[in-house]
Design a protein around this motif. Structure first.
Motif: not given
Length: 133
Positions: A7, A10, A15, A17, A51, A98, A100
């Protein structure tokens, strides 16, 4: 099966990664020696799940947080690159994943996601994650 390596960052909204597992010859999703770009969705799903676990987005029950099983209930506006994740150009760079968070409720959450390798966008779209009671 954990495909994510790290990660990078975040917060409550999302997040970022990284992953290198797409370069592995023994990748668990490999079929007929190939790793399709459609498998980028699994990378995004794992980032979204991580997340949700980190933020408690999976359920809000007063003061307590409870983790539940979750699954991809729907995918929307998904765009996939026609490339394979294991092409020579791809295995030289890590995947940037990613997710969101755009909406959350008691039994579902929605994430916008993208998976990029170097300058190539492998996948992007929106996923609805269901978390039944």
């Amino acid at each position: 099966m954990c495909l994510l390596a790290a990660v990078r960052e975040w917060d409550a909204n999302g997040i970022v990664c990284t992953a290198h597992s797409h370069a592995r010859a023994d990748h668990p999703l490999r079929q007929d020696g190939r790793l399709s770009s459609v498998h980028a969705i699994e990378y995004a799903a794992q980032a979204a799940a991580l997340h949700a676990s980190l933020t408690g987005a999976t359920v809000k029950t007063g003061e307590a947080r409870a983790l539940r099983r979750a699954y991809i209930a729907a995918l929307h506006a998904v765009e996939l690159c026609p490339c394979s994740l294991d092409e020579v150009e791809m295995i030289r760079s890590p995947l940037d994943i990613r997710a969101r968070l755009t909406a959350t409720g008691v039994t579902a959450a929605r994430y916008e996601f993208s998976v990029v390798c170097g300058a190539v966008r492998i996948a992007r779209g929106t996923m609805t994650v269901a978390m039944p009671e």
